[in-house]
Design an enzyme around this catalytic site. Structure first.
Site, PDB file in Angstrom:
ATOM      1  N   ASP A  33       0.852  -1.189   0.000  1.00 33.14           N
ATOM      2  CA  ASP A  33       0.000   0.000   0.000  1.00 33.14           C
ATOM      3  C   ASP A  33       0.891   1.242   0.000  1.00 33.14           C
ATOM      4  O   ASP A  33       1.891   1.307   0.722  1.00 33.14           O
ATOM      5  CB  ASP A  33      -0.917  -0.008   1.230  1.00 33.14           C
ATOM      6  CG  ASP A  33      -2.075   0.963   1.083  1.00 33.14           C
ATOM      7  OD1 ASP A  33      -3.230   0.511   1.009  1.00 33.14           O
ATOM      8  OD2 ASP A  33      -1.810   2.194   1.036  1.00 33.14           O
ATOM      9  N   HIS A 103     -10.486  -5.196  -3.287  1.00 28.27           N
ATOM     10  CA  HIS A 103      -9.150  -5.456  -2.751  1.00 28.27           C
ATOM     11  C   HIS A 103      -9.246  -5.762  -1.267  1.00 28.27           C
ATOM     12  O   HIS A 103     -10.150  -5.281  -0.575  1.00 28.27           O
ATOM     13  CB  HIS A 103      -8.217  -4.259  -2.979  1.00 28.27           C
ATOM     14  CG  HIS A 103      -8.737  -2.975  -2.436  1.00 28.27           C
ATOM     15  ND1 HIS A 103      -9.679  -2.225  -3.099  1.00 28.27           N
ATOM     16  CD2 HIS A 103      -8.487  -2.312  -1.277  1.00 28.27           C
ATOM     17  CE1 HIS A 103      -9.963  -1.144  -2.382  1.00 28.27           C
ATOM     18  NE2 HIS A 103      -9.256  -1.184  -1.262  1.00 28.27           N
TER      19      HIS A 103
END
Ligand code: 5GP
Length: 117
Positions: A33, A103
């Site tokens: 991320d 996700h």
């Protein structure tokens, strides 16, 4: 894959946007991320564009099972499995979803609190 309105995760899948990719197969990609909320913060993303968990159909269930399997493997690989970690899927506005492509967050490396914010 895609069409003219490619989302950010499709651009990462197609290598048009850089990401630190940690795993990939024919159905799933996983990468770090860009804005980690913990020492370990990965995203596991099905390559097929499903906008959210609320859009899944029964035919997608093997893909979802595969996502969980990949999450389990990545937790092991990244060293968070033993102490524990969190898997998060945000859905829609109240769920805090900001990217409209299904996700799963894999978050670990520190103790989590509950309830979430
Ligand atoms: P959501 O808020 O939809 O559950 O999660 C979207 C996540 O994608 C966020 O944690 C955000 O930091 C991450 N993200 C957004 N844009 C990018 C990007 O361009 N690259 C990477 N690696 N992560 C991104």
């Amino acid at each position: 894959m895609g069409g003219i309105m490619k989302g950010i995760f499709e651009k990462i899948i197609d290598r048009e946007v850089h990401a630190e990719i940690v795993y990939e197969d024919d159905r799933v990609i996983a990468f770090e991320d860009i804005n980690p909320v913990a020492p370990k913060h990965l995203l596991v993303v099905p390559k097929q564009r499903i906008r959210s968990l609320q859009e899944i159909e029964t035919e997608d269930l093997p893909l979802l099972g595969h996502c969980l399997w990949v999450l389990r493997q990545l937790a092991e690989q990244s060293g968070v499995a033993q102490e524990g970690y969190r898997v998060v899927n945000n859905v829609g506005e109240y769920g805090g979803q900001t990217v409209e492509h299904l996700h799963f967050h894999l978050i670990g490396g520190r103790a989590m609190t509950w309830p979430p914010g």
